[in-house]
Scaffold this active site. Structure first.
Site, mmCIF file in Angstrom:
data_model
loop_
_atom_site.group_PDB
_atom_site.id
_atom_site.type_symbol
_atom_site.label_atom_id
_atom_site.label_comp_id
_atom_site.label_asym_id
_atom_site.label_seq_id
_atom_site.Cartn_x
_atom_site.Cartn_y
_atom_site.Cartn_z
ATOM 1 N N ASP A 406 0.860 -1.178 0.000
ATOM 2 C CA ASP A 406 0.000 0.000 0.000
ATOM 3 C C ASP A 406 0.900 1.233 0.000
ATOM 4 O O ASP A 406 2.099 1.145 0.298
ATOM 5 C CB ASP A 406 -0.887 -0.045 1.252
ATOM 6 C CG ASP A 406 -1.783 1.164 1.357
ATOM 7 O OD1 ASP A 406 -2.332 1.579 0.328
ATOM 8 O OD2 ASP A 406 -1.942 1.697 2.472
ATOM 9 N N THR A 670 -2.540 1.250 -4.685
ATOM 10 C CA THR A 670 -3.057 2.352 -3.888
ATOM 11 C C THR A 670 -4.358 2.878 -4.464
ATOM 12 O O THR A 670 -4.632 2.718 -5.652
ATOM 13 C CB THR A 670 -2.016 3.502 -3.825
ATOM 14 O OG1 THR A 670 -2.548 4.585 -3.084
ATOM 15 C CG2 THR A 670 -1.640 3.976 -5.218
ATOM 16 N N GLY A 671 -5.131 3.502 -3.613
ATOM 17 C CA GLY A 671 -6.362 4.154 -4.053
ATOM 18 C C GLY A 671 -6.148 5.597 -4.451
ATOM 19 O O GLY A 671 -7.069 6.264 -4.912
#
Length: 1102
Positions: A406, A670-671
């Site tokens: 992440d 990742t967002g």
């Protein structure tokens, strides 16, 4: 619970009733109606696996599902059933069988006892229940749906509650849900409007959905009955629901009614046992086990066939000294052959290393403590070290090929700081309070404009938006004079950073009281706004809004969100002034755009009615709310944008560089938006300046002016040709590639319109990614993260994957990967609880893999190969002995030796080796990441090293047997002329065996401690002592004592001494010569020195 599972299995999923009705306080509503209490489950929580009654059968069933345990059960039963067992009693195999079963049962029983203990602590916890106006203490497990409970500050909620009353004046309360979703920030919940202050007089029913596991979804409505009035209906949503396991914060006490209890709470429905992860070593053990099972069956078949061939000769079947009984003569020949085959199976079954399974379990369990005890993993900031949740995967840490990480909170610190903002196209940076414009400094404005800053009115409008558009609460403080150091509570660190940023520039948020928001402006005047509606943030909209009313009666909507969600909803001429600054800031900062809108009375009335109607809906509430949100959030005016910095974690770049040096592929999932994530990858050195980036995003798909799917196919072929087909396989200095893909494009790759295209796209995508130095996947949903991990995990070669993250949105990929690592970060502990290992900081991953993982793999690989080797040495002389005893199943060794060989004589040295060995010191492993490559792809447990160990076992077994047989060519080995018998023969072979396999391990040991010395030399001394002791006493419980004074007589012969020493030296001589004359290879040979374990590789490579 069982009924619900059956319903789900049969497809019902509780659809027989879509909702449930709950009577608050168990009072009938209206009061004159008869009250029939509905039946719901109690509040007991059961996470344990066994009970007192089912522990034995259930545990045995689970143990014997493993092929090795089931095999030994069959052997044990055969040995008990057969009257011709060659070892005279089934005691030896029974000891193994009992040891494994009891050890595993005790371990699993202890773990389940801990679960029972934890369940009892929860179930027996006292809670306060309001009944008939009285406060009563009850045990948690006795709570029923409909009970009204009182919970005080810092207590956890015992079940899922609807908030009815709060001690705060604004009818709110704050909770932390770190134990549920990993979020450690405070969340605000609201009481149901218009409820009675005196709960004793409250007559109400709650109609809500049936239990379901989504933590963020809840729909219901509350009917409040008052005398001589129509019942009032109030909508219920997630903001009214207090979840079991959450903790009350910053609120003295609350009262709520239980709606879901026990195993129907959202926490219980989200609880699922982790899927059992199996390591690559365990798969290798199973493969080797099958080979040795084939060897065992082959030996038994050969001996059975040769026995009857030998007995077919005249006089051999029934010699004069061993005539058959009538029963033996009447026995069916085929039945007798089968019985003989089983007897040989029992005789040779010790070739299967049953004790290895016990040793491996002990090695994994005890070895995991070295990670926990490592002081380098201790973080003084949180005062915690590393945590091991799963010890079964220690060796997998040394086999990782892909790391999925992440970004926010893992590569970065998730410590947000307001850096700058842009208002009407002008950039503002904070200097200090003495500079012009109350701390604002206008820089970088458009050169064509004379005005170098936005108008004061626009500046104040922007700052008001930052002070109003959020869900931040002011933290209560009992100390005086804290106005300059005001504390804030929010569900996101971004919001706190923005509110603090506005406070720097003269606009201070004073708090929210009874739907009234107060801010202190630059002139030190208090502005009051009525909060009408909050349009909550969600990952689909990627924005949030508030609707407020000023004292003058104007209705305003303030909105903030990602540029991709704000720009389409504002005037395009305003976008161009802001876009440049957003794109520039996105290369290092997290950016949000801010917009506003004046709502007319008609617009607000329409929005208000739509929101109220949608919030009262029990069906499709979220879709209806989304439609209203989208309708009102249009035609806005863009004010500006903000930039918030999230700094890199300590030593993040060095860690990523070391992982790549170790041959590990790093993917960032990742967002966040692509620009922000890309800048993080450059900062972490995953992308270098000379790295050519291959971008597969929505933007590149729209560049060609063609259909997206056609453009996707074209780009995939282009990138595949560049990165795969045209890349020279043996060139080191070729072009490095980095690959970037976003969530929308990934959905097209994984879910193409045709199945054939989807499969082809996946293959092209994987091949491109595998030829890139790093891969960045941005705008990823949690499910997409897991899909990426699963796709790589199931690709060709089944590479070992590792996922690392710190938040609840990382749990899916942590559970999906072979190894899951949780970071003890600021986003709670959900990732930590679902991980296999937890570390305080990302930098600790380097040592966890390159040092601990490397050593764990080498240790357990050596353990496995050594066990198969020493058992082959042990049983091969037994097999050869059958050729010289008429295939009579006569054992070569005494039953005590058969039992003690793997339990006592040879078990402790290899256990100590597998725990303490450091063939290369940790400092060298950390300094030379390339050493990790030497053990990649299960190098020490391939068929080449396995063949080497097997041939070594065959060589030693042949040498032991025929060397002693050569000695026995003249069996008069004692001074008085007495001859040695068959038990002396077997004892000499066994003595050479024990000393040789133990000294072989001593030669392999590179890191000597006092423990190694104690167990190696102590095991040899114990063997000598036991042999003297066992053969020197007449034991009354033995029907026959084969070794009475055999060992003492054997050692009285000088010839026997000479042969024992000579055979040990001859057995170990090739190994000694190999160590002496083999030159260390590789670039780090001088630092590393001779590494004995590399013989596994050299033999395989030759």
């Amino acid at each position: 619970m069982l009924r619900r599972r059956l319903n789900r299995l049969l497809g019902g999923d509780e659809r027989r009733v879509d909702s449930r009705t709950i009577y608050v306080g168990h009072r009938s509503c209206p009061a004159n109606e008869a009250f029939i209490p509905p039946k719901f489950c109690d509040n007991r929580i059961v996470s344990s696996k066994y009970t007192v009654w089912n522990f034995l059968p259930k545990n045995l069933f689970e143990q014997f599902r493993r092929i090795a345990n089931f095999y030994f059960l069959i052997i044990f039963l055969v040995q008990v059933r057969t009257t011709l067992y060659p070892t005279n009693s089934p005691d030896s195999i029974f000891v193994f069988f009992l040891l494994i079963s009891v050890c595993l049962a005790l371990l699993q029983g202890y773990e389940d006892w801990l679960r029972h203990k934890a369940d009892n602590e929860v179930n027996k916890c006292p809670v306060t229940v309001l009944e008939d106006g009285r406060r009563m203490q009850k045990e948690s497990e006795k709570i029923k749906v409909g009970d009204v409970l009182e919970v005080e500050e810092d207590e956890t909620f015992p079940c899922d509650l609807i908030l009815l009353q709060s001690s705060r004046d604004d009818d709110t309360c704050f909770v932390t849900t770190a134990s549920l979703d990993g979020e450690s920030n405070h969340k605000t919940h609201y009481t149901v409007p218009d409820t009675e202050k005196d709960l004793e007089s409250l007559n109400a029913t709650i109609e809500c959905e049936q239990p379901q596991p989504d933590l963020y979804k809840f729909v219901g409505r509350m009917h409040i009955y008052k005398s001589n009035q129509e019942p009032a209906v109030r909508s219920l949503g997630p903001e009214n629901l207090l979840l079991k396991g959450a903790t009350l914060k910053n609120t003295q006490k609350i009262c709520g009614v239980a709606v879901y209890t026990g195993m129907e709470t959202k926490m219980a429905l989200n609880y699922q046992g982790k899927s059992q992860k199996r390591s690559a070593v365990e798969k290798s053990i199973n493969a080797f086990l099958l080979v040795y099972l084939c060897i065992l069956v082959s030996k038994a078949l050969v001996c059975t066939v040769l026995k009857y061939v030998w007995q077919s000769k005249p006089g051999q079947d029934e010699p004069w000294y061993n005539e058959k009984t009538q029963r033996e003569k009447d026995t069916n020949m085929y039945l007798k052959m089968f019985t003989d085959f089983l007897s040989f199976m029992v005789l040779f079954n010790f070739i299967i290393p049953v004790s290895m399974y016990v040793t491996v379990e002990m090695q994994k369990f005890l070895g995991s403590f070295f990670i926990t005890w490592d002081k380098d993993f201790y973080d003084p900031e949180i005062e915690e070290g590393a945590l091991v949740n799963t010890s079964d995967l220690n060796e997998e840490l040394g086999q990782v090929e892909y790391v999925f990480t992440d970004k926010t909170g893992t590569l970065t610190q998730n410590n947000m700081e307001f850096i700058e903002c842009c208002i009407d196209g002008f950039q503002y940076k904070y200097r200090d309070a003495s500079s012009e414009l109350d701390g604002f400094c206008a820089t970088d404005g458009p050169v064509s404009k004379l005005q170098q800053k936005a108008g004061r009115e626009r500046e104040e409008l922007f700052l008001r938006a930052l002070c109003l558009c959020h869900t931040v609460q002011v933290k209560e403080s009992t100390e005086q004079g804290q106005s300059q150091q005001r504390g804030f509570i929010a569900s996101s660190p971004d919001e706190v950073a923005l509110v603090k940023g506005a406070m720097r520039y003269g606009f201070t948020f004073l708090g929210l009281e009874s739907k009234t928001m107060k801010i202190l402006n630059r002139s030190n005047d208090v502005e009051i706004y009525e909060l009408l509606h909050v349009l909550n943030f969600d990952p689909v909209r990627r924005r949030m809004s508030v609707i407020v009313r000023t004292k003058s009666g104007d209705t305003l909507l303030f909105c903030k969100g990602a540029d991709s969600s704000i720009f389409p909803r504002v005037r395009q001429e305003e976008v161009e002034r802001i876009r440049l600054h957003v794109e520039r800031n996105a290369t290092g900062y997290r950016t949000l755009c801010v917009a506003y809108k004046h709502l007319s009375a008609e617009e607000y009335a329409q929005a208000d009615e739509g929101l109220k109607e949608a919030r009262l809906a029990l069906q499709d509430r979220e879709e209806k709310l989304m439609a209203v949100y989208n309708q009102v959030e249009t035609g806005m005016s863009l004010i500006g944008a903000t930039a918030v910095e999230d700094r890199l974690q300590e030593e993040a770049a060095e860690t990523m560089e070391a992982l790549q040096g170790a041959g590990i592929n790093v993917w960032v999932l990742t967002g966040d938006k692509m620009e922000t994530a890309k800048s993080t990858c450059y900062a972490c050195r995953l992308f270098q300046r000379n790295t050519e980036l291959l971008e597969l995003t929505v933007r590149t798909l729209e560049d060609g002016g063609r259909r997206r799917e056609e453009r996707l196919h074209e780009l995939l072929l282009e990138y595949h040709k560049k990165a795969v087909q045209d890349a020279p396989s043996w060139s080191v200095a070729n072009q490095d590639y980095g690959f970037i893909i976003d969530g929308a494009t990934l959905s097209m790759v994984l879910n193409s319109s045709t199945e054939s295209n989807s499969s082809r796209y996946k293959n092209l995508f994987l091949q491109i990614c595998q030829n890139c130095t790093a891969v960045l996947c941005c705008r990823m949903a949690p499910l997409q993260k897991a899909q990426i991990v699963k796709m790589v995990k199931n690709s060709k070669g089944s590479p070992i994957t590792l996922s690392i993250g710190d938040g609840a949105n990382d749990v899916s990929m942590i559970l999906e990967a072979h190894v899951g690592i949780g970071i003890k970060g600021k986003e709670g502990r959900q990732a930590v609880r679902n991980s296999d290992y937890a570390i305080p900081k990302l930098k600790h991953l380097k040592k966890l893999l390159l040092a601990h993982g490397h050593l764990y793999y080498v240790r357990i690989a050596h353990l496995v190969q050594y066990f198969f080797y020493k058992n082959l040495c042990f049983i091969l002389p037994q097999f050869l002995y059958q050729f010289f005893c008429g295939y009579s199943q006569q054992p070569l060794y005494d039953a005590a030796y058969l039992t003690m060989y793997n339990i006592c004589f040879t078990s402790m040295p290899i256990l100590a080796y597998s725990l303490l060995e450091q063939h290369i010191c940790m400092e060298v492993l950390l300094d030379n990441a390339t050493l990790y490559r030497e053990i990649a792809k299960n190098a020490m447990l391939r068929w080449g090293p396995f063949l080497y160990w097997t041939l070594l076992g065959v060589f030693h077994g042949l040498l032991f047997f025929f060397g002693v047989r050569f000695l026995f060519s003249n069996s008069a080995l004692q001074d008085n002329g007495q001859v040695f018998g068959n038990w002396s023969y077997g004892t000499i072979v066994f003595t050479v065996l024990v000393f040789t396999v133990t000294l072989k391990l001593a030669l392999d040991t590179r890191h000597w401690t006092w423990i190694n010395h104690f167990v190696i030399w102590g095991s040899l001394a114990f063997y000598v002592f036991f042999s003297f002791f066992w053969g020197g006493i007449i034991w009354p419980f033995l029907r026959q004592q084969r070794l009475y004074f055999v060992f003492a007589n054997m050692l009285s012969s000088v010839t026997a001494w000479l042969v024992i020493i000579l055979l040990i030296v001859l057995s170990l001589l090739p190994e000694i010569l190999l160590v002496v004359f083999r030159k260390p290879r590789g670039p780090h040979a001088r630092q590393v020195g001779p590494r004995l374990y590399s013989h596994s590789f050299s033999v395989h490579s030759l």
